[in-house]
Every structure is written in structure tokens, then in C-alpha cells.
Design an enzyme around this catalytic site. Structure first.
Site, PDB file in Angstrom:
ATOM      1  N   PHE A 109       0.816  -1.219   0.000  1.00 50.71           N
ATOM      2  CA  PHE A 109       0.000   0.000   0.000  1.00 50.71           C
ATOM      3  C   PHE A 109       0.848   1.268   0.000  1.00 50.71           C
ATOM      4  CE2 PHE A 109       0.805   0.292   4.543  1.00 50.71           C
ATOM      5  CZ  PHE A 109       0.621   1.631   4.846  1.00 50.71           C
ATOM      6  N   LYS A 110       2.107   1.168   0.414  1.00 48.41           N
ATOM      7  CA  LYS A 110       2.959   2.350   0.462  1.00 48.41           C
ATOM      8  C   LYS A 110       3.121   2.991  -0.919  1.00 48.41           C
ATOM      9  CE  LYS A 110       3.735   1.515   4.822  1.00 48.41           C
ATOM     10  NZ  LYS A 110       5.004   1.223   5.461  1.00 48.41           N
TER      11      LYS A 110
END
Length: 467
Positions: A109-110
Site C-alpha cells: 500500500f505504500k
């Protein structure tokens, strides 16, 4: 829109200056001077937008010093590496909906924020005619996402600290296989909190910070937080019907409190979120905080190595931004709280949390290794869907807070391929890797090992920093 420090000792800055600053000059974190708000009519107008278009609208409320056409160009470039469905939503058993945030280049998700950060930092540096030496700390996913977003950029060098032996083999390979000259991987003898402390020590030395042009890209960076706000709006718009004002709850696996803080900001902006559910692993300092009101970080020796390693954090940097709101934006109380923490090892916010319980709407829970294995297995058997260990923490805790008539979303944080050993343990399946991923796993690794020592890190940066 201007940005101030949680500790009150910094002159207001516009967005681009604040994101290049990283940690505020007084040691605090930058926050919006006034939180922007969104009404129902605006939300409905946003339903038809693509993800880059929505990002332009949401980020435009924060980055008012960037011309709209420049911002639109950057969001398009940031999300070009993603498939057409940048953030897909899919249902699993028990009425839960997963928000797919791991479609980017590093399968975590980063990437959602980091790909935009790479664009906007380069833009701000070109406008200023300057360079930036990024100093960051990672417990697993931030490092690879940052390095893939910033590799090869002429005005940026990356110095990424990670804890020796505390990441999965896949996470190490994603970082250490990068051989671009502007990327420096540094494995520190210690845990993530030790890496994070080193970053704060060097960022707190203003002379060194200015001389070496230091900045930050981990979740203390303003651009990371604001870019993550976007997918909360996207998820709400995809999970609700047009014309309605449906409240829903969102569960977030949390380590450094940056992801759920973005959801908290979205709620403050007016997005109809009933509850934000914080899911912790065995390093459950934040769960204890929201259940009891007492914030009691643990030492490095007390921080456990778990099968959801990106959450192996005992002192969450972004909690300071939440505390700032909790104490009515009183910088003196923020400074006093950290003074109390240094003196007695804990801070008691019980009265503040009780006073704002309904407004903030954050609840929490803990998931263990056994819980992760059982959840991965249960989801696989019911839905034929394989989830990673961090997402499993989220699913386990989300089930404790499901309410009739209130949709429950869970933020997916990574692809299961990044944690193959735990997946094998849970369901007995060996995941297939693409040829590209196999090449990465087999590539030579480039990393410098350093002790948990500020002087050693200073010397390394002085030798390799851009000027």
C-alpha cells in the site's frame, strides 16, 4: 493552505516547503493550519472521476501552492504504473470488503502515496533549484516503495535504514537488489524503533540537516499523509450508492499510525466514516492506548519480531499528529506530553479520549500469529482469496466490530507473495512468482551494515550525500 508544527515553534509553510522540510524545525510534525472540508454535493460530483482525477481534487485542497494543471500531470504520472483498477474493492466472507491498495510496483500500500511523493518532491526541488538527501526508516514496505519511487532521480539520494534480520526475504530483496547510484540501503543492528530514533536525531540537528539537505519520506512526510487520504474517499465512493449519505467503518492494520491517520483526516474533512478500527499485532502499544487512554511505548528489547513485520513498531511517529488534535491543537500540551513520557515512561490521555470518543470514532484490537494463520486459512477456504499477514490482522480485528447495516471495509496492505513463508504455514500453498519477481529474488543485494550509532550514520551520509 499553510502548515504549522504540532509543537508550535515553526512559522507556517506552504505545501511544497513543508514536504521538503520533513520533520518540522522544532522537532514536531507539520499539520494543516486549518483542515479542508468537503460537502455531500462535492462528493457526488467526484463519483465519476478516475483515481488520478480524484487525487487531483483531494490533493488540490492541501497543495494550494501547486497549479492545478501541474498537480494533474503529477497524479497521472504517479498512477501510470498501476493497472486500470488502481484501487479495486472485493468482497470476502463475513460481509467484509477488501480495499486493494497493493497494485503498485512494490506490491504494498505504500506505493499509493510514494509514487506521488516521487513526483511532487522532484517538482518542488526543480522549482527551488535544490537537492534532497532523503533519510528514512522502514520496517519493511516503506523502504522499497520509496526506493522504487525515487530511484534514478537526479536531485534526490535515498538513505534508507532497516533493522537487520527483521524483514522478510522478499522485502529485503525488493530493497537490496536496487543498484541505482542514488539509493543507499543501510541495515542497522537493532529494531525499527532504533532506526526511527536515528532519523529523528539527525533531523533534529538543524545545522546537519541544512548542510546535508536532509528530508524524510516515511510517514512523517506531509505528502505521504495527504496522498493516502485520497483512497479513503475513493473507497467510500465505490462502496456506497449515489445520492446517499451512507456511513461505513474502515479497519486499518497499523504500525506507525500513518495510514489510519489519513483516514482520520478524511473523517475530519467530512467523509461519512462511522468508525476507524485500528488493528495491531503483538506489538500492541496503540491498541492499549485506545483501549485505556495510556500511551506506553516499549523498548527495543520488548519489541517482538512477528509474522506481520511491517507492524513491528512500538513508538508510532504519526501518533503525535493525532495527539495534537486530541489536546485541542495545544502545542504546549504536546510538548508536555513528550516530556512526561521521557520522565515516567508513559502518558495518560484517558480524560481526553473519553471527551472526544464520539468525535474521533477510533477503536482497536490485537491479532496474534495464531490469529493470522487462522484468518488466512479461513478467508482462503471461504473465498479462495489469499491475503497477506498484515491484512489478516485487519480482517481478524474488523470482525470484532461489524455492526448490522454498517458496511465494513478492510484496507489490504500488501500482496501475499511478500510473505510466502507465512502463507505456506497457513494454507500449505507455495505461491507462484512471475519471472520478474524471480529475477529480483535472485539478484545480487547491495546493503551497508552499520551499528546503532549516530556518529557512524553521520559519517556515511557526509561521504555519500548530494550537495
Amino acid at each position: 493552505m499553510q502548515y504549522i508544527s504540532t509543537r508550535g515553534g515553526m512559522q507556517p509553510l506552504p505545501y511544497c516547503d513543508a514536504l521538503l522540510e520533513g520533520l518540522a524545525t522544532d522537532g514536531g510534525l507539520t499539520v494543516p493550519e486549518v483542515m479542508p472540508t468537503v460537502d455531500g454535493e462535492t462528493l457526488e460530483r467526484w463519483r465519476a472521476l478516475t483515481y488520478p482525477q480524484l487525487a487531483t481534487e483531494v490533493l488540490g485542497l492541501f497543495a494550494t501552492d501547486i497549479p492545478r494543471e501541474d498537480l494533474a500531470r503529477m497524479t497521472e504520472a504517479a498512477y501510470a504504473p498501476f493497472p486500470d483498477s488502481v484501487v479495486p474493492l472485493r468482497e470476502i466472507d463475513g460481509g467484509l470488503t477488501l480495499v486493494g491498495l497493493s497494485e503498485g510496483p512494490t506490491l504494498a500500500f505504500k506505493d499509493m502515496a510514494m509514487q506521488f511523493l516521487g513526483q511532487v518532491v522532484e517538482y518542488a526541488l526543480e522549482r527551488k533549484g535544490s537537492v534532497l538527501n532523503v533519510l528514512g526508516a522502514t520496517s519493511g514496505d516503506t523502504g522499497s516503495a520509496a526506493e522504487h519511487a525515487l530511484r534514478g532521480k537526479e536531485r534526490i539520494s535515498v538513505f534508507m535504514l532497516s533493522p537487520q534480520g527483521r524483514m522478510s526475504a522478499f522485502q529485503r530483496a525488493q530493497m537490496f537488489s536496487i543498484d541505482d547510484e542514488n539509493v543507499h540501503n543501510i541495515a542497522v543492528a537493532g529494531v525499527f524503533d532504533d532506526c526511527q530514533n536515528l532519523v529523528k536525531q539527525l533531523a533534529g540537528d538543524l545545522d546537519f540537516k541544512r548542510t546535508q539537505h536532509l528530508g524524510a519520506v516515511n510517514s512523517i512526510n506531509l505528502a505521504r499523509i495527504t496522498a493516502q487520504v485520497v483512497y479513503y474517499f475513493w473507497a467510500w465512493l465505490r462502496a456506497t450508492d449515489a445520492g446517499g449519505w451512507t456511513e461505513l467503518s474502515i479497519t486499518v492494520p497499523s504500525g506507525n499510525f500513518g495510514n489510519i491517520l489519513s483516514g482520520f483526516y478524511a473523517k475530519q474533512m467530512g467523509l461519512p466514516i462511522r468508525r476507524l478500527v485500528l488493528a495491531a499485532n503483538e506489538n500492541n502499544v496503540l491498541d492499549e492506548f485506545f483501549r485505556t487512554g495510556v500511551y506506553r511505548p516499549r523498548s527495543a528489547e520488548q519489541t517482538l519480531a512477528t509474522s506481520s513485520p511491517s507492524m513491528d513498531i512500538s513508538k508510532a511517529s504519526n501518533l503525535e499528529r493525532f495527539i495534537f488534535e486530541l489536546v485541542d491543537r495545544d502545542p504546549a500540551r504536546v510538548v508536555g506530553a513528550w516530556r512526561d513520557l521521557d520522565e515516567q515512561g508513559f502518558v495518560d490521555f484517558t480524560a481526553d479520549l473519553a471527551r472526544f470518543e464520539d468525535e474521533f470514532g477510533i477503536v482497536s484490537g490485537t491479532s496474534t500469529h495464531a490469529d493470522r494463520l487462522a484468518t488466512i486459512k479461513g478467508v482462503y477456504e471461504a473465498s479462495d482469496d489469499i491475503i497477506d499477514p498484515h491484512t489478516a490482522d485487519g480482517v481478524k480485528v474488523a470482525r470484532e466490530y461489524v455492526e448490522s447495516g454498517v458496511p465494513m471495509l478492510v484496507l489490504e496492505t500488501a500482496k501475499p507473495e511478500k510473505f510466502a513463508e507465512t502463507i505456506r504455514e497457513a494454507i500449505g500453498v507455495d505461491l507462484d512468482y512471475s519471472p520478474e519477481l524471480r529475477t529480483m529474488l535472485e539478484a545480487p543485494q547491495h546493503v551497508t551494515e552499520l551499528p546503532d550509532d549516530e556518529a557512524a550514520l553521520r559519517a556515511f551520509i557526509e561521504q555519500h550525500a548530494l550537495r
